[in-house]
Motif scaffolding. Structure first.
Motif, PDB file in Angstrom:
ATOM      1  N   TYR A  46       0.845  -1.188   0.000  1.00  0.00           N
ATOM      2  CA  TYR A  46       0.000   0.000   0.000  1.00  0.00           C
ATOM      3  C   TYR A  46       0.880   1.237   0.000  1.00  0.00           C
ATOM      4  O   TYR A  46       2.056   1.196   0.379  1.00  0.00           O
ATOM      5  CB  TYR A  46      -0.880   0.039   1.255  1.00  0.00           C
ATOM      6  CG  TYR A  46      -1.838  -1.114   1.417  1.00  0.00           C
ATOM      7  CD1 TYR A  46      -2.895  -1.301   0.528  1.00  0.00           C
ATOM      8  CD2 TYR A  46      -1.708  -2.004   2.476  1.00  0.00           C
ATOM      9  CE1 TYR A  46      -3.792  -2.345   0.690  1.00  0.00           C
ATOM     10  CE2 TYR A  46      -2.601  -3.051   2.641  1.00  0.00           C
ATOM     11  CZ  TYR A  46      -3.638  -3.222   1.743  1.00  0.00           C
ATOM     12  OH  TYR A  46      -4.522  -4.257   1.905  1.00  0.00           O
TER      13      TYR A  46
ATOM     14  N   VAL B 168      -2.236   4.916   2.866  1.00  0.00           N
ATOM     15  CA  VAL B 168      -3.201   3.818   2.986  1.00  0.00           C
ATOM     16  C   VAL B 168      -2.725   2.797   4.012  1.00  0.00           C
ATOM     17  O   VAL B 168      -3.518   2.261   4.800  1.00  0.00           O
ATOM     18  CB  VAL B 168      -3.442   3.158   1.615  1.00  0.00           C
ATOM     19  CG1 VAL B 168      -4.307   1.909   1.758  1.00  0.00           C
ATOM     20  CG2 VAL B 168      -4.099   4.152   0.655  1.00  0.00           C
TER      21      VAL B 168
ATOM     22  N   HIS C 103      -4.629   1.112   7.483  1.00  0.00           N
ATOM     23  CA  HIS C 103      -4.681  -0.300   7.860  1.00  0.00           C
ATOM     24  C   HIS C 103      -4.070  -0.515   9.243  1.00  0.00           C
ATOM     25  O   HIS C 103      -4.599  -1.293  10.056  1.00  0.00           O
ATOM     26  CB  HIS C 103      -3.945  -1.145   6.820  1.00  0.00           C
ATOM     27  CG  HIS C 103      -4.726  -1.374   5.562  1.00  0.00           C
ATOM     28  ND1 HIS C 103      -5.629  -2.409   5.425  1.00  0.00           N
ATOM     29  CD2 HIS C 103      -4.749  -0.694   4.396  1.00  0.00           C
ATOM     30  CE1 HIS C 103      -6.164  -2.364   4.213  1.00  0.00           C
ATOM     31  NE2 HIS C 103      -5.655  -1.332   3.566  1.00  0.00           N
TER      32      HIS C 103
ATOM     33  N   GLN D  66      -7.167   8.270  -3.508  1.00  0.00           N
ATOM     34  CA  GLN D  66      -6.867   6.896  -3.131  1.00  0.00           C
ATOM     35  C   GLN D  66      -7.227   6.616  -1.673  1.00  0.00           C
ATOM     36  O   GLN D  66      -7.686   5.526  -1.338  1.00  0.00           O
ATOM     37  CB  GLN D  66      -5.376   6.613  -3.372  1.00  0.00           C
ATOM     38  CG  GLN D  66      -4.960   5.171  -3.090  1.00  0.00           C
ATOM     39  CD  GLN D  66      -3.458   4.969  -3.188  1.00  0.00           C
ATOM     40  OE1 GLN D  66      -2.693   5.912  -2.983  1.00  0.00           O
ATOM     41  NE2 GLN D  66      -3.034   3.762  -3.510  1.00  0.00           N
TER      42      GLN D  66
ATOM     43  N   ALA E  51      -9.790   3.724  -0.478  1.00  0.00           N
ATOM     44  CA  ALA E  51      -9.292   2.650   0.382  1.00  0.00           C
ATOM     45  C   ALA E  51     -10.048   2.594   1.706  1.00  0.00           C
ATOM     46  O   ALA E  51     -10.263   1.504   2.262  1.00  0.00           O
ATOM     47  CB  ALA E  51      -7.794   2.849   0.633  1.00  0.00           C
TER      48      ALA E  51
ATOM     49  N   HIS F 256     -13.021   0.396   1.777  1.00  0.00           N
ATOM     50  CA  HIS F 256     -12.730  -1.030   1.644  1.00  0.00           C
ATOM     51  C   HIS F 256     -12.185  -1.651   2.929  1.00  0.00           C
ATOM     52  O   HIS F 256     -11.937  -2.860   2.966  1.00  0.00           O
ATOM     53  CB  HIS F 256     -11.718  -1.258   0.518  1.00  0.00           C
ATOM     54  CG  HIS F 256     -12.293  -1.097  -0.855  1.00  0.00           C
ATOM     55  ND1 HIS F 256     -12.434   0.144  -1.467  1.00  0.00           N
ATOM     56  CD2 HIS F 256     -12.770  -2.003  -1.743  1.00  0.00           C
ATOM     57  CE1 HIS F 256     -12.961  -0.022  -2.676  1.00  0.00           C
ATOM     58  NE2 HIS F 256     -13.186  -1.302  -2.863  1.00  0.00           N
TER      59      HIS F 256
END
Length: 482
Positions: A13, A17, A21, A188, A192, A195
């Motif tokens: 990533y 991003v 996470h 982006q 992201a 998701h």
């Protein structure tokens, strides 16, 4: 190491991003370590939130003002900050009672068992906030999430970058990142975020983007609350005092220059009442805003993209024969400051772009009607709106309209203000959204309603154990299967 961590370790990533996470994983681990905070702890978290909201109030208001070019400081403090502070007070008062298990009935076949529902936090909530009310629509869902015992990550619109920076600083002062975190940026990062494997996502924004968020969330079976837009109609009964109606519509339509998801979007007036209404509206609007260009109370359109979109609707309507009536008391030039004067459209047609799309600006199409059932048919023939407003002090007639239409909210003789009512759920229906928050619905919507059943040692399974030719089975059949 769980499967989520393994997946991340094998996937490349961007740093931004990857940070999301990592924060999500950190929050999930922290939640599992202590999954059910007490009522006292939740109230203390809300108190910490209140403290930084008050401390940073001027910075919030100025940052939002910078993001808009000009956003009324009073609108931010009254419409966003004050509403959040009242919500904190409301949730702090009620959440202890809501947390108590709900006892449920146990049928005679399962006696002497006991059954109840317990309300657990879901885990980690993803909150996607729009630019039009960036404080209210990020912190409002956060209040619900914290009251329900959850952790949360807030995604702030890239159009609210100044505000996002201040909010990130404020919340990092109140909470560790493993409990509450803020993510800024667009492109982006926005894609992201949708998701990520949250336990629930709350999204506020347009219907089209809502579809994208829901599709992304579905890949991980993440449930969503979608607070979307829509064209909220106004119906005015012939008996209505047009001065009163005009004052209330002017407030709701010009607050934040119409950039409000529940703002009146178009209206139906009784045949022959348009000129009188516009004159009453002009008086109300001019009293509130005697000037526009340099008036700090009159908010700009957020950016060039949104400004040009509204102007495009106006040009399309003009080309199709609509008449535009602008209320600009000093006849000021406004384009250079991205302000749009209050504007009415008459002679509108369903084919016009302005009647197909949510306006999100201080522009109000007007149509006239003869029979209320024709208005109801028009509204019911279109996507269900976030709000429907009806002006009439006759409750029986209001009930007639209410029962024959669908909308997220039905407002009688008032517009917009229902959003600030703590004990009312807020949300849409159909194309205007799914799920609710605010009120008790905010707590229960972000809690898992877990059923629990406890069976004592004395409970017998003889009625339902094979072989089924016993006398007890005959009694069961004769007693219950009839």
């Amino acid at each position: 190491m769980n499967s989520h961590t393994k997946t991340n370790s094998m996937t490349s990533y961007s740093p931004e991003v990857q940070r999301m996470h990592d924060i999500l994983e950190q929050q999930k681990v922290a939640y599992q370590r202590y999954p059910v905070p007490t009522a006292k702890e939740r109230i203390e978290r809300l108190a910490r939130l209140k403290k930084v909201l008050v401390k940073y109030q001027d910075q919030f208001a100025e940052a939002i003002n910078q993001d808009y070019g000009n956003r009324s400081i009073s609108e931010t403090k009254i419409g966003e900050l004050l509403t959040c502070l009242e919500q904190i007070k409301y949730y702090s008062k009620h959440l202890t009672a809501w947390m108590k298990p709900s006892k449920r009935h146990v049928s005679i076949l399962h006696q002497p068992a006991k059954a109840w529902v317990q309300y657990q936090p879901l885990g980690v909530i993803g909150i996607i906030a729009p630019w039009n009310y960036p404080l209210l629509l990020s912190v409002g869902p956060l209040i619900c999430a914290l009251a329900a015992g959850n952790h949360a990550i807030l995604k702030i619109s890239s159009s609210s970058s100044n505000f996002g920076f201040v909010l990130e600083n404020a919340l990092s002062e109140a909470f560790p990142q493993e409990l509450v975190a803020v993510v800024n940026g667009g492109g982006q990062i926005s894609d992201a975020f949708s998701h990520l494997t949250f336990d629930k996502i709350i999204f506020t924004g347009s219907t089209n983007v809502g579809k994208t968020v829901m599709s992304a969330a579905a890949e991980n079976l993440v449930p969503v609350i979608l607070e979307l837009g829509g064209k909220s109609p106004v119906i005015v009964h012939p008996s209505s005092d047009l001065n009163l109606v005009a004052e209330r519509i002017a407030f709701g339509k010009l607050w934040n220059s119409g950039q409000t998801c529940v703002a009146p979007d178009y209206m139906f007036l009784p045949r022959g009442k348009t000129a009188e209404f516009i004159e009453s509206f002009k008086q109300a609007a001019t009293t509130m805003y005697p000037t526009i260009r340099d008036n700090q109370d009159y908010t700009s359109i957020i950016n060039d993209k949104q400004y040009n979109r509204v102007q495009g609707y106006l040009e399309d309507a003009r080309q199709q024969g609509a008449e535009l009536i602008e209320i600009n008391p000093q006849n000021e030039e406004l384009a250079s400051v991205r302000k749009i004067a209050p504007t009415f459209l008459t002679g509108v047609l369903p084919t016009m772009d302005i009647m197909k799309n949510e306006i999100f600006g201080p522009v109000l199409p007007i149509m006239e009607y003869d029979q209320i059932d024709d208005v109801i048919d028009f509204i019911n023939g279109r996507p269900r709106p976030l709000a429907l407003y009806y002006f009439d002090f006759d409750n029986a007639r209001a009930e007639y309209v209410s029962q024959r239409t669908h909308s997220g909210h039905f407002g009688q003789n008032a517009v917009v203000t229902h959003v600030a009512q703590d004990d009312l759920p807020f949300g849409g229906v159909g194309a205007s959204g799914m799920g609710k928050y605010h009120g008790p619905e905010g707590f229960f919507g972000l809690s898992h309603e877990r059923s629990v059943m406890s069976i004592p040692k004395l409970f017998s399974l003889k009625f339902i154990l094979a072989p089924y030719d016993k006398a007890l089975n005959k009694i069961l059949e004769k007693t219950f299967l009839r």
